[in-house]
Write an enzyme that holds these catalytic residues in place. Structure first.
Site, PDB file in Angstrom:
ATOM      1  N   GLU A 124       0.872  -1.182   0.000  1.00  0.00           N
ATOM      2  CA  GLU A 124       0.000   0.000   0.000  1.00  0.00           C
ATOM      3  C   GLU A 124       0.906   1.228   0.000  1.00  0.00           C
ATOM      4  O   GLU A 124       1.272   1.745   1.032  1.00  0.00           O
ATOM      5  CB  GLU A 124      -0.931  -0.005   1.207  1.00  0.00           C
ATOM      6  CG  GLU A 124      -1.988   1.086   1.135  1.00  0.00           C
ATOM      7  CD  GLU A 124      -2.885   1.135   2.351  1.00  0.00           C
ATOM      8  OE1 GLU A 124      -3.743   2.030   2.405  1.00  0.00           O
ATOM      9  OE2 GLU A 124      -2.735   0.290   3.260  1.00  0.00           O
ATOM     10  N   HIS A 136       0.143   7.675   6.149  1.00  0.00           N
ATOM     11  CA  HIS A 136       1.362   7.210   5.495  1.00  0.00           C
ATOM     12  C   HIS A 136       2.458   8.259   5.653  1.00  0.00           C
ATOM     13  O   HIS A 136       2.205   9.459   5.470  1.00  0.00           O
ATOM     14  CB  HIS A 136       1.101   6.941   4.012  1.00  0.00           C
ATOM     15  CG  HIS A 136       0.305   5.710   3.748  1.00  0.00           C
ATOM     16  ND1 HIS A 136       0.810   4.614   3.072  1.00  0.00           N
ATOM     17  CD2 HIS A 136      -0.969   5.376   4.084  1.00  0.00           C
ATOM     18  CE1 HIS A 136      -0.112   3.679   2.993  1.00  0.00           C
ATOM     19  NE2 HIS A 136      -1.202   4.117   3.601  1.00  0.00           N
ATOM     20  N   HIS A 188      -5.437   6.389  -2.101  1.00  0.00           N
ATOM     21  CA  HIS A 188      -4.594   7.462  -1.563  1.00  0.00           C
ATOM     22  C   HIS A 188      -4.244   8.417  -2.703  1.00  0.00           C
ATOM     23  O   HIS A 188      -3.080   8.687  -2.985  1.00  0.00           O
ATOM     24  CB  HIS A 188      -3.346   6.886  -0.899  1.00  0.00           C
ATOM     25  CG  HIS A 188      -3.624   6.272   0.428  1.00  0.00           C
ATOM     26  ND1 HIS A 188      -3.775   7.012   1.570  1.00  0.00           N
ATOM     27  CD2 HIS A 188      -3.807   4.974   0.790  1.00  0.00           C
ATOM     28  CE1 HIS A 188      -4.027   6.206   2.596  1.00  0.00           C
ATOM     29  NE2 HIS A 188      -4.071   4.960   2.133  1.00  0.00           N
ATOM     30  N   ASP A 241     -16.412  -0.412   9.532  1.00  0.00           N
ATOM     31  CA  ASP A 241     -16.207  -0.384  10.983  1.00  0.00           C
ATOM     32  C   ASP A 241     -17.029   0.691  11.671  1.00  0.00           C
ATOM     33  O   ASP A 241     -16.937   0.857  12.896  1.00  0.00           O
ATOM     34  CB  ASP A 241     -14.720  -0.202  11.310  1.00  0.00           C
ATOM     35  CG  ASP A 241     -14.159   1.120  10.797  1.00  0.00           C
ATOM     36  OD1 ASP A 241     -14.873   1.840  10.064  1.00  0.00           O
ATOM     37  OD2 ASP A 241     -12.991   1.425  11.128  1.00  0.00           O
ATOM     38  N   HIS A 244     -14.951   4.620   9.139  1.00  0.00           N
ATOM     39  CA  HIS A 244     -14.401   5.000   7.843  1.00  0.00           C
ATOM     40  C   HIS A 244     -15.469   5.443   6.850  1.00  0.00           C
ATOM     41  O   HIS A 244     -15.219   6.336   6.022  1.00  0.00           O
ATOM     42  CB  HIS A 244     -13.603   3.831   7.242  1.00  0.00           C
ATOM     43  CG  HIS A 244     -12.232   3.672   7.817  1.00  0.00           C
ATOM     44  ND1 HIS A 244     -12.004   3.090   9.045  1.00  0.00           N
ATOM     45  CD2 HIS A 244     -11.018   4.043   7.351  1.00  0.00           C
ATOM     46  CE1 HIS A 244     -10.708   3.094   9.308  1.00  0.00           C
ATOM     47  NE2 HIS A 244     -10.083   3.669   8.285  1.00  0.00           N
ATOM     48  N   ASP A 267      -8.349  -3.697   6.941  1.00  0.00           N
ATOM     49  CA  ASP A 267      -7.301  -2.684   7.141  1.00  0.00           C
ATOM     50  C   ASP A 267      -6.813  -2.737   8.588  1.00  0.00           C
ATOM     51  O   ASP A 267      -6.468  -1.726   9.195  1.00  0.00           O
ATOM     52  CB  ASP A 267      -7.818  -1.289   6.795  1.00  0.00           C
ATOM     53  CG  ASP A 267      -6.711  -0.264   6.594  1.00  0.00           C
ATOM     54  OD1 ASP A 267      -5.558  -0.673   6.349  1.00  0.00           O
ATOM     55  OD2 ASP A 267      -6.988   0.944   6.693  1.00  0.00           O
ATOM     56  N   ALA A 301      -6.176   5.765  11.675  1.00  0.00           N
ATOM     57  CA  ALA A 301      -4.936   5.031  11.429  1.00  0.00           C
ATOM     58  C   ALA A 301      -5.253   3.551  11.279  1.00  0.00           C
ATOM     59  O   ALA A 301      -5.103   2.764  12.219  1.00  0.00           O
ATOM     60  CB  ALA A 301      -3.948   5.265  12.559  1.00  0.00           C
ATOM     61  N   GLY A 302      -5.709   3.166  10.084  1.00  0.00           N
ATOM     62  CA  GLY A 302      -6.134   1.794   9.915  1.00  0.00           C
ATOM     63  C   GLY A 302      -7.379   1.535  10.751  1.00  0.00           C
ATOM     64  O   GLY A 302      -8.130   2.460  11.073  1.00  0.00           O
TER      65      GLY A 302
END
Length: 377
Positions: A124, A136, A188, A241, A244, A267, A301-302
Site C-alpha cells: 500500500e 502514510h 490514496h 467499521d 471509515h 485494514d 490510522a487503519g
C-alpha cells in the site's frame, strides 16, 4: 488420512444446505459425501468458506512494517484466524526500499513453508499522493523507480497487490505492472475522473478502501469515487467499521456496484487479538478508543476491525442477507485475486479452508488446508 465433517448446515458460497458431509484429504475437499475409511466428526453449527482479507497490516500485537519477518506473519495469521480469516494479504504501508525488500523476503519464505493463511503481499504505497496520504509517512512517498520494480517483478511472492495513486504512475507503467502479474489498486489519490479511467483502461482492477483517502464524488467532477462506482469490472474494498464510511454512504455504493464487485477488508492494525491500547508507528503512537484507531491528531490510522465483525456490520449497514455478507468476505475477494476456483467457496478440489459458526454467528473453529488452526475454548 481422510476426515468427513458433518455439520448442521453448510454454506458452500452459493447455497445453504443441511446435513451434507464434507470429506477432506491432503488439504483439499474431495467429496460432499462420506468416504470409506474416513474419520467422521460431527460439528454443531454452520460450515462456511473461510474469509479472504486483502488488506491486513497487523494482528496479535505485531505490525508488518515494524517487524517484516516470518514471526510477524505467523502471529498475524493466528490472530485473524480466530475471526475466520483463512487467507490474507500481509499489507506493508509506505516505507523505504529496504523494508519493502525485507517484507517481500518474509512472504517468499512463508509461501515456501506453506505458512497457513499467507496468500501474497500487498504494497500500500509508496507511490501515493501526498494530499491524500492519511497516516502514510510523507518522507517515504516517492515515484516508482527501478528498485521498486525489481521487487514487484519477483515471482516468489504469490499474489501481488499494489495500491498507487494514478496521478503519480503513468498508464504505461501501470500496464507494465499488470504484465508482471500485479493486481493494481487505486487509492490514496487526488486523481480526477479522467485520470482514474485511464488507469482502469491500463489494467487497474481495484480500489483500496473506497471513499477513504481518494478524490470525492462532486457534481462537476466525479473524482475517483465516481469512477470506482461507475466501472462495472473493478472491485472495491470497503472498511465497514462505522468510522471509515457512513452506513448510508456504504449502502449507496453497494447499490451502485454490480453484485460481486464490493469486498470487505479490515485494514486491521496490530491490536487485533490483543487488549493493548496503543502501538508505535513511524515515531508516533497510534491509540485505540473503543474500536477506533487514530494518531494524536485524531487522524484515522487503519482499523480495529476483524472480519467476523465486518460481516455482521455488512448485514446491518447494507441491509443484505447474511449469506451475501459472507460472500463479500470470502468469494468476492477470492474472485478479485483470481483464486475463486480454490478459495472463497466450498467445492470439490478446492482448499479445505472453512469456518464453523454458531447460531450467534461467532467463530467456533477455523481450518486452513484441512488443519484446525483455531478452536474457541
Amino acid at each position: 488420512m481422510s476426515v468427513t465433517y458433518i455439520a448442521d448446515h453448510i454454506f458452500d458460497g452459493e447455497t445453504l444446505r443441511q446435513d451434507v458431509p464434507v470429506t477432506v484429504s491432503d488439504g483439499r475437499i474431495v467429496a460432499f459425501e462420506g468416504c470409506a475409511g474416513a474419520e467422521e466428526i460431527r460439528l454443531h453449527g454452520m460450515l462456511a468458506p473461510g474469509f479472504v482479507d486483502v488488506q491486513v497490516n497487523g494482528g496479535g500485537g505485531y505490525l508488518f512494517n515494524n517487524a517484516p519477518d516470518l514471526e510477524t506473519l505467523k502471529v498475524m495469521g493466528a490472530a485473524h484466524a480466530a475471526f475466520g480469516t483463512t487467507g490474507f494479504m500481509p499489507t506493508l504501508v509506505t516505507d523505504d526500499i529496504a523494508v519493502m525488500q525485507q517484507a517481500a523476503d518474509a512472504v517468499a519464505v512463508a509461501l515456501a513453508q506453506n505458512l497457513p493463511g499467507v496468500l501474497g503481499i500487498h504494497f500500500e504505497g509508496p507511490h501515493l499522493a501526498g494530499a491524500r496520504k492519511g497516516i502514510h509517512p510523507e518522507n517515504h512517498i516517492r515515484e516508482l523507480s527501478e528498485q521498486e520494480l525489481i521487487v514487484y517483478a519477483r515471482n516468489d511472492l504469490g499474489d501481488k497487490m499494489i495500491t498507487l495513486a494514478p496521478e503519480t504512475v503513468a498508464p504505461d507503467v501501470i500496464a507494465v505492472l499488470v504484465g508482471l502479474g500485479v493486481k493494481v489498486c487505486l487509492g490514496h489519490s487526488n486523481a480526477d475522473y479522467e485520470t482514474t479511467q485511464a488507469a482502469l483502461a491500463a489494467g487497474a482492477t481495484g480500489f483500496t478502501h473506497l471513499f477513504n483517502a481518494m478524490s470525492r464524488l462532486n457534481s462537476r467532477d466525479p473524482g475517483m469515487v465516481g469512477a470506482a462506482l461507475l466501472d462495472p469490472d473493478s472491485w472495491c474494498g470497503i472498511i465497514l467499521d462505522g468510522h471509515h464510511v457512513h452506513a448510508g454512504t456504504a449502502r449507496l455504493a453497494h447499490h451502485a456496484k454490480p453484485k460481486g464487485k464490493m469486498m470487505l477488508v479490515t485494514d486491521a492494525m496490530s491490536l487485533i487479538g490483543t487488549q493493548e491500547e496503543s502501538f508505535p508507528f513511524f515515531g508516533e503512537l497510534i491509540f485505540r478508543d473503543g474500536d477506533r484507531l487514530a494518531n494524536g491528531d485524531g487522524v484515522l490510522a487503519g482499523s480495529h476491525l476483524d472480519m467476523t465483525t465486518a460481516v455482521r456490520n455488512a448485514v446491518t449497514y447494507l441491509g443484505i442477507e447474511y449469506e451475501e455478507a459472507l460472500r463479500m468476505a470470502s468469494l468476492y475477494p477470492a474472485e478479485f485475486l483470481g483464486q475463486d476456483q480454490t478459495r472463497g467457496r466450498l467445492t470439490v478440489g478446492g482448499a479445505a479452508d472453512f469456518i464453523l459458526m454458531k447460531d450467534d454467528r461467532t467463530i467456533q473453529g477455523t481450518w486452513i488446508g484441512g488443519k484446525k488452526v483455531f478452536k474457541k475454548i
